[in-house]
Design a protein around this motif. Structure first.
Motif, PDB file in Angstrom:
ATOM      1  N   LYS A  40       0.850  -1.184   0.000  1.00  0.00           N
ATOM      2  CA  LYS A  40       0.000   0.000   0.000  1.00  0.00           C
ATOM      3  C   LYS A  40       0.886   1.234   0.000  1.00  0.00           C
ATOM      4  O   LYS A  40       1.831   1.330   0.795  1.00  0.00           O
ATOM      5  CB  LYS A  40      -0.907  -0.003   1.224  1.00  0.00           C
ATOM      6  N   ARG A  41       0.577   2.176  -0.879  1.00  0.00           N
ATOM      7  CA  ARG A  41       1.357   3.411  -0.973  1.00  0.00           C
ATOM      8  C   ARG A  41       0.412   4.604  -0.980  1.00  0.00           C
ATOM      9  O   ARG A  41      -0.717   4.506  -1.438  1.00  0.00           O
ATOM     10  CB  ARG A  41       2.201   3.414  -2.242  1.00  0.00           C
ATOM     11  N   THR A  42       0.913   5.723  -0.506  1.00  0.00           N
ATOM     12  CA  THR A  42       0.156   6.966  -0.537  1.00  0.00           C
ATOM     13  C   THR A  42       1.067   8.070  -1.067  1.00  0.00           C
ATOM     14  O   THR A  42       2.223   8.179  -0.659  1.00  0.00           O
ATOM     15  CB  THR A  42      -0.341   7.358   0.868  1.00  0.00           C
ATOM     16  N   CYS A  43       0.530   8.871  -1.978  1.00  0.00           N
ATOM     17  CA  CYS A  43       1.256  10.024  -2.499  1.00  0.00           C
ATOM     18  C   CYS A  43       0.474  11.291  -2.180  1.00  0.00           C
ATOM     19  O   CYS A  43      -0.757  11.287  -2.149  1.00  0.00           O
ATOM     20  CB  CYS A  43       1.445   9.908  -4.005  1.00  0.00           C
ATOM     21  N   HIS A  44       1.203  12.348  -1.939  1.00  0.00           N
ATOM     22  CA  HIS A  44       0.615  13.652  -1.653  1.00  0.00           C
ATOM     23  C   HIS A  44       0.992  14.585  -2.795  1.00  0.00           C
ATOM     24  O   HIS A  44       2.145  14.625  -3.219  1.00  0.00           O
ATOM     25  CB  HIS A  44       1.158  14.187  -0.324  1.00  0.00           C
ATOM     26  N   PHE A  45       0.006  15.333  -3.313  1.00  0.00           N
ATOM     27  CA  PHE A  45       0.267  16.291  -4.380  1.00  0.00           C
ATOM     28  C   PHE A  45       0.204  17.690  -3.803  1.00  0.00           C
ATOM     29  O   PHE A  45      -0.778  18.065  -3.155  1.00  0.00           O
ATOM     30  CB  PHE A  45      -0.758  16.140  -5.512  1.00  0.00           C
ATOM     31  N   ASN A  46       1.242  18.473  -4.020  1.00  0.00           N
ATOM     32  CA  ASN A  46       1.316  19.805  -3.440  1.00  0.00           C
ATOM     33  C   ASN A  46       1.779  20.815  -4.483  1.00  0.00           C
ATOM     34  O   ASN A  46       2.753  20.588  -5.193  1.00  0.00           O
ATOM     35  CB  ASN A  46       2.290  19.805  -2.259  1.00  0.00           C
ATOM     36  N   ILE A  47       1.069  21.945  -4.556  1.00  0.00           N
ATOM     37  CA  ILE A  47       1.445  23.055  -5.429  1.00  0.00           C
ATOM     38  C   ILE A  47       2.091  24.138  -4.575  1.00  0.00           C
ATOM     39  O   ILE A  47       1.568  24.510  -3.523  1.00  0.00           O
ATOM     40  CB  ILE A  47       0.206  23.643  -6.145  1.00  0.00           C
ATOM     41  N   ASN A  48       3.220  24.656  -5.026  1.00  0.00           N
ATOM     42  CA  ASN A  48       3.890  25.758  -4.353  1.00  0.00           C
ATOM     43  C   ASN A  48       3.007  27.006  -4.474  1.00  0.00           C
ATOM     44  O   ASN A  48       2.583  27.359  -5.565  1.00  0.00           O
ATOM     45  CB  ASN A  48       5.245  25.995  -5.019  1.00  0.00           C
ATOM     46  N   PRO A  49       2.721  27.699  -3.372  1.00  0.00           N
ATOM     47  CA  PRO A  49       1.876  28.890  -3.461  1.00  0.00           C
ATOM     48  C   PRO A  49       2.499  30.016  -4.287  1.00  0.00           C
ATOM     49  O   PRO A  49       1.803  30.953  -4.676  1.00  0.00           O
ATOM     50  CB  PRO A  49       1.686  29.320  -2.001  1.00  0.00           C
ATOM     51  N   ALA A  50       3.782  29.930  -4.601  1.00  0.00           N
ATOM     52  CA  ALA A  50       4.462  30.971  -5.377  1.00  0.00           C
ATOM     53  C   ALA A  50       4.565  30.607  -6.859  1.00  0.00           C
ATOM     54  O   ALA A  50       5.510  31.010  -7.532  1.00  0.00           O
ATOM     55  CB  ALA A  50       5.844  31.223  -4.786  1.00  0.00           C
ATOM     56  N   ILE A  51       3.577  29.856  -7.399  1.00  0.00           N
ATOM     57  CA  ILE A  51       3.684  29.436  -8.805  1.00  0.00           C
ATOM     58  C   ILE A  51       3.646  30.609  -9.784  1.00  0.00           C
ATOM     59  O   ILE A  51       4.092  30.474 -10.913  1.00  0.00           O
ATOM     60  CB  ILE A  51       2.617  28.392  -9.200  1.00  0.00           C
ATOM     61  N   GLU A  52       3.136  31.744  -9.365  1.00  0.00           N
ATOM     62  CA  GLU A  52       3.089  32.915 -10.255  1.00  0.00           C
ATOM     63  C   GLU A  52       4.433  33.643 -10.304  1.00  0.00           C
ATOM     64  O   GLU A  52       4.638  34.490 -11.162  1.00  0.00           O
ATOM     65  CB  GLU A  52       1.988  33.866  -9.798  1.00  0.00           C
ATOM     66  N   ASP A  60       7.510  24.146  -8.872  1.00  0.00           N
ATOM     67  CA  ASP A  60       6.126  24.609  -8.821  1.00  0.00           C
ATOM     68  C   ASP A  60       5.201  23.629  -8.120  1.00  0.00           C
ATOM     69  O   ASP A  60       4.222  24.032  -7.491  1.00  0.00           O
ATOM     70  CB  ASP A  60       5.611  24.879 -10.235  1.00  0.00           C
ATOM     71  N   ALA A  61       5.488  22.340  -8.232  1.00  0.00           N
ATOM     72  CA  ALA A  61       4.617  21.330  -7.624  1.00  0.00           C
ATOM     73  C   ALA A  61       5.421  20.058  -7.377  1.00  0.00           C
ATOM     74  O   ALA A  61       6.501  19.878  -7.939  1.00  0.00           O
ATOM     75  CB  ALA A  61       3.432  21.040  -8.528  1.00  0.00           C
ATOM     76  N   GLN A  62       4.863  19.174  -6.542  1.00  0.00           N
ATOM     77  CA  GLN A  62       5.516  17.898  -6.258  1.00  0.00           C
ATOM     78  C   GLN A  62       4.488  16.812  -5.993  1.00  0.00           C
ATOM     79  O   GLN A  62       3.466  17.054  -5.352  1.00  0.00           O
ATOM     80  CB  GLN A  62       6.396  17.987  -5.007  1.00  0.00           C
ATOM     81  N   TRP A  63       4.781  15.629  -6.523  1.00  0.00           N
ATOM     82  CA  TRP A  63       4.154  14.389  -6.064  1.00  0.00           C
ATOM     83  C   TRP A  63       5.129  13.825  -5.060  1.00  0.00           C
ATOM     84  O   TRP A  63       6.295  13.609  -5.372  1.00  0.00           O
ATOM     85  CB  TRP A  63       4.012  13.389  -7.210  1.00  0.00           C
ATOM     86  N   ILE A  64       4.683  13.561  -3.846  1.00  0.00           N
ATOM     87  CA  ILE A  64       5.568  13.063  -2.798  1.00  0.00           C
ATOM     88  C   ILE A  64       5.066  11.707  -2.319  1.00  0.00           C
ATOM     89  O   ILE A  64       3.923  11.581  -1.879  1.00  0.00           O
ATOM     90  CB  ILE A  64       5.613  14.039  -1.604  1.00  0.00           C
ATOM     91  N   ASN A  65       5.905  10.690  -2.429  1.00  0.00           N
ATOM     92  CA  ASN A  65       5.593   9.370  -1.891  1.00  0.00           C
ATOM     93  C   ASN A  65       5.761   9.478  -0.381  1.00  0.00           C
ATOM     94  O   ASN A  65       6.874   9.628   0.119  1.00  0.00           O
ATOM     95  CB  ASN A  65       6.534   8.326  -2.483  1.00  0.00           C
ATOM     96  N   THR A  66       4.654   9.423   0.354  1.00  0.00           N
ATOM     97  CA  THR A  66       4.708   9.689   1.791  1.00  0.00           C
ATOM     98  C   THR A  66       5.392   8.594   2.594  1.00  0.00           C
ATOM     99  O   THR A  66       5.822   8.843   3.716  1.00  0.00           O
ATOM    100  CB  THR A  66       3.297   9.936   2.352  1.00  0.00           C
ATOM    101  N   SER A  67       5.510   7.400   2.052  1.00  0.00           N
ATOM    102  CA  SER A  67       6.185   6.347   2.813  1.00  0.00           C
ATOM    103  C   SER A  67       7.688   6.324   2.548  1.00  0.00           C
ATOM    104  O   SER A  67       8.460   5.931   3.415  1.00  0.00           O
ATOM    105  CB  SER A  67       5.578   4.981   2.504  1.00  0.00           C
ATOM    106  N   LYS A  68       8.120   6.742   1.384  1.00  0.00           N
ATOM    107  CA  LYS A  68       9.543   6.717   1.039  1.00  0.00           C
ATOM    108  C   LYS A  68      10.174   8.103   1.015  1.00  0.00           C
ATOM    109  O   LYS A  68      11.388   8.231   1.052  1.00  0.00           O
ATOM    110  CB  LYS A  68       9.744   6.081  -0.347  1.00  0.00           C
ATOM    111  N   GLY A  69       9.357   9.161   0.867  1.00  0.00           N
ATOM    112  CA  GLY A  69       9.890  10.510   0.782  1.00  0.00           C
ATOM    113  C   GLY A  69      10.412  10.878  -0.595  1.00  0.00           C
ATOM    114  O   GLY A  69      10.986  11.943  -0.781  1.00  0.00           O
TER     115      GLY A  69
END
Length: 82
Positions: A40-52, A60-69
Motif C-alpha cells: 500500500k502506498r500513498t502520495c501527496h500532491f502539493n502546489i507551491n503557493p508561489a507558482i506565479e 512549482d509542484a511535487q508528487w511526494i511518496n509519503t512512505s519513502k519521501g
C-alpha cells in the motif's frame, strides 16, 4: 533524473499547472500495488503557493511518496517578455 538529484524532474504547460493547482492541490492518492505481496502506498500532491513567481527557479509542484519521501518535481513552462 539529474546526476546531482535523486528526484525525478518533469515539466508541464502553465495551463496544466494552473488546472492542477485549482483541482488537485493538497490531495492524497492511495493505491495498492499489483504484486504477489501487495504494497500500500500513498502520495501527496502539493502546489507551491508561489507558482506565479516566474523570476526565480523554483519547483512549482511535487508528487511526494509519503512512505519513502521520494518526489517527482514539476515545473510549469511559461512565456516571458524579454
Amino acid at each position: 533524473m539529474l546526476l546531482w538529484d535523486g528526484d525525478i524532474e518533469t515539466e508541464v504547460s502553465g495551463a496544466t499547472l494552473n488546472y492542477l493547482a485549482e483541482y488537485y492541490n493538497t490531495t492524497h492518492y492511495g493505491y495498492v500495488s499489483d504484486e504477489e505481496l501487495p504494497v500500500k502506498r500513498t502520495c501527496h500532491f502539493n502546489i507551491n503557493p508561489a507558482i506565479e513567481d516566474r523570476e526565480h527557479d523554483i519547483i512549482d509542484a511535487q508528487w511526494i511518496n509519503t512512505s519513502k519521501g521520494l518526489c517527482i518535481n514539476i515545473t510549469g513552462l511559461s512565456e516571458r517578455d524579454m
